[in-house]
Structures are given as structure tokens and as C-alpha cells.
Design a protein around this motif. Structure first.
Motif, PDB file in Angstrom:
ATOM      1  N   GLY A 181      -3.158   0.501  -5.912  1.00  0.00           N
ATOM      2  CA  GLY A 181      -3.722   1.923  -5.940  1.00  0.00           C
ATOM      3  C   GLY A 181      -2.738   2.727  -7.112  1.00  0.00           C
ATOM      4  O   GLY A 181      -3.449   3.945  -7.218  1.00  0.00           O
ATOM      5  N   GLY A 182      -1.805   2.627  -7.212  1.00  0.00           N
ATOM      6  CA  GLY A 182      -0.535   3.443  -8.211  1.00  0.00           C
ATOM      7  C   GLY A 182      -0.636   4.760  -7.787  1.00  0.00           C
ATOM      8  O   GLY A 182      -0.648   5.053  -6.659  1.00  0.00           O
ATOM      9  N   TYR A 183      -0.489   5.724  -9.036  1.00  0.00           N
ATOM     10  CA  TYR A 183      -0.143   7.008  -8.483  1.00  0.00           C
ATOM     11  C   TYR A 183      -1.407   7.846  -8.194  1.00  0.00           C
ATOM     12  O   TYR A 183      -1.321   8.561  -7.175  1.00  0.00           O
ATOM     13  N   GLU A 184      -2.487   7.127  -8.582  1.00  0.00           N
ATOM     14  CA  GLU A 184      -3.757   7.820  -8.210  1.00  0.00           C
ATOM     15  C   GLU A 184      -3.922   7.760  -6.741  1.00  0.00           C
ATOM     16  O   GLU A 184      -4.540   8.941  -6.047  1.00  0.00           O
ATOM     17  N   ALA A 185      -3.439   6.566  -6.183  1.00  0.00           N
ATOM     18  CA  ALA A 185      -3.635   6.617  -4.661  1.00  0.00           C
ATOM     19  C   ALA A 185      -2.352   7.180  -3.907  1.00  0.00           C
ATOM     20  O   ALA A 185      -2.650   7.896  -2.919  1.00  0.00           O
ATOM     21  N   TRP A 186      -1.396   7.380  -4.522  1.00  0.00           N
ATOM     22  CA  TRP A 186      -0.031   7.687  -4.053  1.00  0.00           C
ATOM     23  C   TRP A 186      -0.316   9.289  -3.777  1.00  0.00           C
ATOM     24  O   TRP A 186      -0.065   9.933  -2.774  1.00  0.00           O
ATOM     25  N   GLY A 200       0.789  -1.161   0.196  1.00  0.00           N
ATOM     26  CA  GLY A 200       0.075   0.138   0.097  1.00  0.00           C
ATOM     27  C   GLY A 200       0.908   1.330   0.016  1.00  0.00           C
ATOM     28  O   GLY A 200       2.198   1.164   0.198  1.00  0.00           O
ATOM     29  N   ILE A 201       0.040   2.488   0.150  1.00  0.00           N
ATOM     30  CA  ILE A 201       0.918   3.581  -0.230  1.00  0.00           C
ATOM     31  C   ILE A 201       1.813   3.950   1.009  1.00  0.00           C
ATOM     32  O   ILE A 201       2.860   4.411   0.950  1.00  0.00           O
ATOM     33  N   ALA A 202       1.491   3.670   2.135  1.00  0.00           N
ATOM     34  CA  ALA A 202       2.202   4.226   3.217  1.00  0.00           C
ATOM     35  C   ALA A 202       3.416   3.304   3.543  1.00  0.00           C
ATOM     36  O   ALA A 202       4.737   3.885   3.524  1.00  0.00           O
ATOM     37  N   GLU A 203       3.472   2.155   3.074  1.00  0.00           N
ATOM     38  CA  GLU A 203       4.534   1.151   2.934  1.00  0.00           C
ATOM     39  C   GLU A 203       5.467   1.755   1.721  1.00  0.00           C
ATOM     40  O   GLU A 203       6.607   1.754   1.896  1.00  0.00           O
ATOM     41  N   ALA A 204       4.910   2.042   0.737  1.00  0.00           N
ATOM     42  CA  ALA A 204       5.694   2.359  -0.643  1.00  0.00           C
ATOM     43  C   ALA A 204       6.452   3.625  -0.347  1.00  0.00           C
ATOM     44  O   ALA A 204       7.505   3.795  -0.624  1.00  0.00           O
ATOM     45  N   GLN A 205       5.620   4.567   0.433  1.00  0.00           N
ATOM     46  CA  GLN A 205       6.322   5.931   0.892  1.00  0.00           C
ATOM     47  C   GLN A 205       7.532   5.595   1.695  1.00  0.00           C
ATOM     48  O   GLN A 205       8.641   6.183   1.524  1.00  0.00           O
ATOM     49  N   HIS A 245      -2.896   2.524 -11.424  1.00  0.00           N
ATOM     50  CA  HIS A 245      -3.872   2.002 -10.383  1.00  0.00           C
ATOM     51  C   HIS A 245      -3.200   0.898  -9.833  1.00  0.00           C
ATOM     52  O   HIS A 245      -3.980   0.358  -8.692  1.00  0.00           O
ATOM     53  N   GLY A 246      -2.053   0.348 -10.372  1.00  0.00           N
ATOM     54  CA  GLY A 246      -1.535  -0.755  -9.783  1.00  0.00           C
ATOM     55  C   GLY A 246      -1.733  -2.214 -10.454  1.00  0.00           C
ATOM     56  O   GLY A 246      -1.512  -3.401  -9.649  1.00  0.00           O
TER      57      GLY A 246
END
Ligand SMILES: O=S(=O)([O-])[S-]
Length: 107
Positions: free
Chosen positions: A91-96, A8-13, A67-68
Motif C-alpha cells: 500500500g506504500g505511502y498512500e496507505a501509510w 501492512g501498515i500497522a505492522e510497518a508502523q 503503492h507497494g
């Protein structure tokens, strides 16, 4: 272990902020030009052969698309070439970029 992980985004960041992580944006060049995650490199399928030679196989590799979905395609390829720490961002860039980032900020 071979394969890749969906995150997910938090982990990706968190992973992207680590020293040595490669962050790949696999959307098209136009979308990339309109906005991307800081530090991301825009790459396409044609560059894959060079990238598998060029990038460190032991460093984390975080891949996002729109979107992932297509990021998983890329992640699978890198994993198959021996990359040990590969992540596809759900979720890709849209979620990021988040729900509040729809409008580019004016200076
Ligand atoms: O980029 S996407 O495959 O998630 S629509």
C-alpha cells in the motif's frame, strides 16, 4: 532465511517504531519533499551500492514507495545482499498516510 516480507501498515508502523530500524522512502525526491513518514530517508537506485555497505544488515529495514510495488524491488536487492530483516510495505505511502491525509495540514 533470505528474502523479504510484505507487511501492512500497522505492522510497518510497529517495526518502524523500534529502536535501530532503518526506514527508507524510495519515491522520488519531489514526492518526498511534499510529505513522508517521520524518520524516513529518501533514497534512489543510485544510492543502493552505498546503502548496502552503510546500513546494518541485522537491523530491521522497512521500505515503502507509492503503492507497494517498487519497494519490493528494493527489498529483494537488500535481501540478496544479506540483509536479514527486510520489509516492503503493502500500500506504500498512500496507505501509510491514510485516507484523511489527502490535504496537507495548514499550521
Ligand atoms: O511505487 S509503486 O511502484 O508502488 S507505483
Amino acid at each position: 532465511m533470505s528474502g523479504y516480507q510484505r507487511i501492512g501498515i500497522a505492522e510497518a508502523q510497529a517495526i518502524a517504531a523500534r529502536e535501530g530500524t532503518a526506514l527508507l522512502d524510495v519515491r522520488d525526491a519531489r514526492a518526498f519533499a511534499q510529505g513522508h513518514v517521520d524518520g524516513a530517508r529518501n533514497v534512489g537506485e543510485k544510492e543502493l551500492p552505498n546503502l548496502v555497505e552503510e546500513l546494518s544488515k541485522s537491523a530491521p529495514l522497512v521500505i515503502y514507495c507509492y503503492h507497494g510495488n517498487s519497494s519490493q524491488f528494493y527489498a529483494r536487492i537488500f535481501a540478496a545482499h544479506g540483509f536479514a530483516d527486510v520489509y516492503s510495505v503493502d500500500g506504500g505511502y498512500e496507505a501509510w498516510r491514510g485516507p484523511n491525509a489527502a490535504a496537507p495540514s495548514a499550521p
